[in-house]
Design a protein around this motif. Structure first.
Motif, PDB file in Angstrom:
ATOM      1  N   GLN A  31      40.315  50.186  49.232  1.00 33.96           N
ATOM      2  CA  GLN A  31      40.716  50.279  47.830  1.00 33.96           C
ATOM      3  C   GLN A  31      40.703  48.917  47.150  1.00 33.96           C
ATOM      4  OE1 GLN A  31      44.534  52.233  48.220  1.00 33.96           O
ATOM      5  NE2 GLN A  31      43.642  54.269  47.926  1.00 33.96           N
ATOM      6  N   ALA A  32      41.181  47.913  47.857  1.00 37.84           N
ATOM      7  CA  ALA A  32      41.222  46.572  47.274  1.00 37.84           C
ATOM      8  C   ALA A  32      39.825  46.062  46.984  1.00 37.84           C
ATOM      9  CB  ALA A  32      41.961  45.614  48.204  1.00 37.84           C
ATOM     10  N   ALA A  33      38.890  46.285  47.904  1.00 36.30           N
ATOM     11  CA  ALA A  33      37.525  45.789  47.733  1.00 36.30           C
ATOM     12  C   ALA A  33      36.778  46.555  46.656  1.00 36.30           C
ATOM     13  CB  ALA A  33      36.772  45.883  49.048  1.00 36.30           C
ATOM     14  N   ALA A  34      37.098  47.846  46.492  1.00 35.87           N
ATOM     15  CA  ALA A  34      36.390  48.676  45.527  1.00 35.87           C
ATOM     16  C   ALA A  34      36.934  48.521  44.112  1.00 35.87           C
ATOM     17  CB  ALA A  34      36.458  50.146  45.948  1.00 35.87           C
ATOM     18  N   ASN A  35      38.066  47.873  43.956  1.00 30.32           N
ATOM     19  CA  ASN A  35      38.602  47.615  42.626  1.00 30.32           C
ATOM     20  C   ASN A  35      37.573  46.837  41.817  1.00 30.32           C
ATOM     21  OD1 ASN A  35      40.035  45.587  40.749  1.00 30.32           O
ATOM     22  ND2 ASN A  35      41.579  47.172  41.067  1.00 30.32           N
ATOM     23  N   SER A  36      37.313  47.262  40.600  1.00 34.15           N
ATOM     24  CA  SER A  36      36.247  46.660  39.810  1.00 34.15           C
ATOM     25  C   SER A  36      36.496  45.180  39.531  1.00 34.15           C
ATOM     26  CB  SER A  36      36.066  47.420  38.492  1.00 34.15           C
ATOM     27  OG  SER A  36      37.235  47.334  37.696  1.00 34.15           O
ATOM     28  N   ASP A  37      37.758  44.785  39.377  1.00 37.04           N
ATOM     29  CA  ASP A  37      38.056  43.382  39.108  1.00 37.04           C
ATOM     30  C   ASP A  37      37.819  42.519  40.331  1.00 37.04           C
ATOM     31  OD1 ASP A  37      38.726  43.822  36.459  1.00 37.04           O
ATOM     32  OD2 ASP A  37      40.804  44.288  36.936  1.00 37.04           O
ATOM     33  N   VAL A  38      38.223  43.020  41.518  1.00 37.88           N
ATOM     34  CA  VAL A  38      37.960  42.290  42.758  1.00 37.88           C
ATOM     35  C   VAL A  38      36.458  42.168  42.976  1.00 37.88           C
ATOM     36  CG1 VAL A  38      38.201  42.347  45.273  1.00 37.88           C
ATOM     37  CG2 VAL A  38      40.146  42.952  43.823  1.00 37.88           C
ATOM     38  N   SER A  39      35.738  43.263  42.718  1.00 39.54           N
ATOM     39  CA  SER A  39      34.284  43.243  42.877  1.00 39.54           C
ATOM     40  C   SER A  39      33.631  42.220  41.964  1.00 39.54           C
ATOM     41  CB  SER A  39      33.723  44.641  42.596  1.00 39.54           C
ATOM     42  OG  SER A  39      32.315  44.646  42.709  1.00 39.54           O
ATOM     43  N   PRO A 211      32.554  10.950  45.906  1.00 44.42           N
ATOM     44  CA  PRO A 211      31.220  10.587  46.395  1.00 44.42           C
ATOM     45  C   PRO A 211      30.140  11.029  45.408  1.00 44.42           C
ATOM     46  CG  PRO A 211      32.098  12.448  47.630  1.00 44.42           C
ATOM     47  CD  PRO A 211      33.204  11.961  46.759  1.00 44.42           C
ATOM     48  N   SER A 212      29.115  10.218  45.276  1.00 43.17           N
ATOM     49  CA  SER A 212      28.030  10.553  44.353  1.00 43.17           C
ATOM     50  C   SER A 212      27.239  11.743  44.881  1.00 43.17           C
ATOM     51  CB  SER A 212      27.098   9.356  44.166  1.00 43.17           C
ATOM     52  OG  SER A 212      26.506   8.990  45.404  1.00 43.17           O
ATOM     53  N   GLY A 213      26.732  12.536  43.981  1.00 44.65           N
ATOM     54  CA  GLY A 213      25.909  13.684  44.365  1.00 44.65           C
ATOM     55  C   GLY A 213      26.678  14.959  44.605  1.00 44.65           C
ATOM     56  N   ILE A 214      28.013  14.869  44.678  1.00 47.00           N
ATOM     57  CA  ILE A 214      28.828  16.066  44.903  1.00 47.00           C
ATOM     58  C   ILE A 214      29.313  16.593  43.556  1.00 47.00           C
ATOM     59  CG2 ILE A 214      30.819  17.056  46.071  1.00 47.00           C
ATOM     60  CD1 ILE A 214      28.660  16.041  47.949  1.00 47.00           C
ATOM     61  N   SER A 215      29.132  17.883  43.328  1.00 46.99           N
ATOM     62  CA  SER A 215      29.540  18.484  42.060  1.00 46.99           C
ATOM     63  C   SER A 215      30.279  19.783  42.312  1.00 46.99           C
ATOM     64  CB  SER A 215      28.323  18.750  41.168  1.00 46.99           C
ATOM     65  OG  SER A 215      27.419  19.655  41.800  1.00 46.99           O
ATOM     66  N   GLU A 216      31.000  20.245  41.303  1.00 47.49           N
ATOM     67  CA  GLU A 216      31.707  21.520  41.379  1.00 47.49           C
ATOM     68  C   GLU A 216      30.909  22.576  40.619  1.00 47.49           C
ATOM     69  OE1 GLU A 216      35.881  21.484  40.526  1.00 47.49           O
ATOM     70  OE2 GLU A 216      36.119  19.398  41.171  1.00 47.49           O
ATOM     71  N   SER A 217      30.629  23.688  41.284  1.00 47.51           N
ATOM     72  CA  SER A 217      29.795  24.722  40.671  1.00 47.51           C
ATOM     73  C   SER A 217      30.574  25.967  40.274  1.00 47.51           C
ATOM     74  CB  SER A 217      28.669  25.128  41.635  1.00 47.51           C
ATOM     75  OG  SER A 217      29.184  25.801  42.776  1.00 47.51           O
ATOM     76  N   ALA A 218      31.884  25.969  40.470  1.00 45.55           N
ATOM     77  CA  ALA A 218      32.675  27.161  40.144  1.00 45.55           C
ATOM     78  C   ALA A 218      32.671  27.415  38.646  1.00 45.55           C
ATOM     79  CB  ALA A 218      34.103  26.998  40.639  1.00 45.55           C
ATOM     80  N   ASN A 219      32.393  28.640  38.269  1.00 48.96           N
ATOM     81  CA  ASN A 219      32.463  29.061  36.876  1.00 48.96           C
ATOM     82  C   ASN A 219      33.894  28.859  36.374  1.00 48.96           C
ATOM     83  OD1 ASN A 219      32.529  30.447  34.431  1.00 48.96           O
ATOM     84  ND2 ASN A 219      31.283  32.161  35.165  1.00 48.96           N
ATOM     85  N   THR A 220      34.038  28.172  35.268  1.00 43.85           N
ATOM     86  CA  THR A 220      35.385  27.882  34.756  1.00 43.85           C
ATOM     87  C   THR A 220      35.905  28.960  33.814  1.00 43.85           C
ATOM     88  OG1 THR A 220      34.424  26.555  32.958  1.00 43.85           O
ATOM     89  CG2 THR A 220      35.063  25.399  34.974  1.00 43.85           C
ATOM     90  N   ASP A 221      35.097  30.008  33.580  1.00 41.45           N
ATOM     91  CA  ASP A 221      35.583  31.101  32.749  1.00 41.45           C
ATOM     92  C   ASP A 221      36.685  31.855  33.478  1.00 41.45           C
ATOM     93  OD1 ASP A 221      33.760  30.477  30.824  1.00 41.45           O
ATOM     94  OD2 ASP A 221      32.287  31.978  31.453  1.00 41.45           O
ATOM     95  N   ALA A 222      37.644  32.364  32.734  1.00 40.50           N
ATOM     96  CA  ALA A 222      38.736  33.143  33.313  1.00 40.50           C
ATOM     97  C   ALA A 222      38.456  34.624  33.142  1.00 40.50           C
ATOM     98  CB  ALA A 222      40.054  32.783  32.644  1.00 40.50           C
ATOM     99  N   ALA A 223      38.802  35.391  34.155  1.00 36.18           N
ATOM    100  CA  ALA A 223      38.655  36.836  34.070  1.00 36.18           C
ATOM    101  C   ALA A 223      39.738  37.424  33.191  1.00 36.18           C
ATOM    102  CB  ALA A 223      38.722  37.456  35.467  1.00 36.18           C
ATOM    103  N   ASP A 224      39.534  38.663  32.769  1.00 42.01           N
ATOM    104  CA  ASP A 224      40.553  39.379  32.021  1.00 42.01           C
ATOM    105  C   ASP A 224      41.838  39.394  32.840  1.00 42.01           C
ATOM    106  OD1 ASP A 224      42.102  41.108  30.566  1.00 42.01           O
ATOM    107  OD2 ASP A 224      40.526  42.590  30.279  1.00 42.01           O
ATOM    108  N   SER A 225      42.970  39.221  32.192  1.00 42.37           N
ATOM    109  CA  SER A 225      44.234  39.067  32.911  1.00 42.37           C
ATOM    110  C   SER A 225      44.809  40.366  33.446  1.00 42.37           C
ATOM    111  CB  SER A 225      45.280  38.409  32.000  1.00 42.37           C
ATOM    112  OG  SER A 225      45.521  39.229  30.876  1.00 42.37           O
ATOM    113  N   SER A 226      44.218  41.492  33.133  1.00 41.69           N
ATOM    114  CA  SER A 226      44.724  42.753  33.667  1.00 41.69           C
ATOM    115  C   SER A 226      43.570  43.567  34.204  1.00 41.69           C
ATOM    116  CB  SER A 226      45.443  43.556  32.571  1.00 41.69           C
ATOM    117  OG  SER A 226      44.539  43.924  31.555  1.00 41.69           O
TER     118      SER A 226
END
Length: 252
Positions: A31-39, A211-226
């Protein structure tokens, strides 16, 4: 953070022995994995090759593909994390009790996981040039210990626990930046390892410089809060992919 990481660790342990978890726990994970927000925010479907391919194949390519999808997706909201942890603590009470965690601990576990999640996600999504740092680290480790597969990863973990990991695995720019991030967000977590890192990698490894050459690739957008009443569906893909995600977080 011991109890919080225990919640994630039970998922990782279950990947290697999925048949040993209770039906109630399995249903909760499905159930947790199939939740659309978790997916949406964790992209578990991209880990399908880990559970449909040979258990002797390397886990690196599926994890690399998952990281690309997960890191480009909006971050999980606190509501999504809260619902996920509540499902796991309630449905997997038998498994978690063996690790000293009860369903009554959920209220204290949730804020800690919510606080740790952004840091773990930043570290998981670090890149060295165009290469994911997790992928680079796993590849370096695989070159030392042999194929990192579902079948042998438990044995490899036991071996590494009793031996020193070579400096070409631990002293990379990727690991240094991961240390910087964790030390900046939660200094108490890694402070005890500072002298060991300096001994193996040199004093400059813990100087806080990026260190040079290292970057962060995480999307900084926030998901809907509910989660807006997202529907659940039963799926072996859902539970298996979520277990694999738990394994990665346990490694991190």
């Amino acid at each position: 953070m011991t109890r919080s990481f225990a919640v994630l660790s039970i998922l990782g342990v279950s990947l290697a022995a999925a048949q040993s978890i209770s039906d109630q726990c399995r249903t909760s994970l499905i159930q947790a994995a199939a939740n659309s927000d978790v997916s949406t925010c964790l992209s578990p479907g991209t880990l399908l090759p880990l559970v449909t391919g040979s258990a002797n194949n390397s886990i690196i390519d599926p994890i690399n593909n998952w990281l690309g999808s997960m890191c480009s997706a909006p971050a999980c909201s606190n509501d999504t994390i809260s619902a996920f942890v509540q499902n796991v603590t309630a449905g997997c009470s038998t498994e978690l009790s063996a690790l000293g965690v009860t369903s009554d601990d959920a209220s204290s576990i949730i804020p800690t996981i919510q606080a740790a999640y952004p840091t773990v996600r930043r570290v998981a999504c670090l890149q060295d040039g165009n290469t994911k740092c997790v992928t680079q680290t796993l590849t370096n480790l695989q070159n030392v210990v042999g194929t990192l597969s579902v079948n042998n990863i438990a044995n490899i973990g036991a071996t590494l626990a009793s031996t020193d990991i070579p400096s070409n695995v631990t002293c990379t720019d990727c690991i240094k930046e991961a240390y910087n991030i964790i030390n900046g967000d939660f200094p108490g977590v890694v402070s005890g390892s500072q002298s060991d890192l300096q001994s193996q990698c040199g004093d400059s490894f813990t100087d806080g410089q990026n260190p040079s050459g290292i970057s962060e690739s995480a999307n900084t957008d926030a998901a809907d809060s509910s989660n807006n009443g997202a529907s659940f569906m039963a799926s072996d893909l859902g539970v298996s992919a979520l277990l694999a995600i738990g394994s990665l977080f346990a490694m991190l």
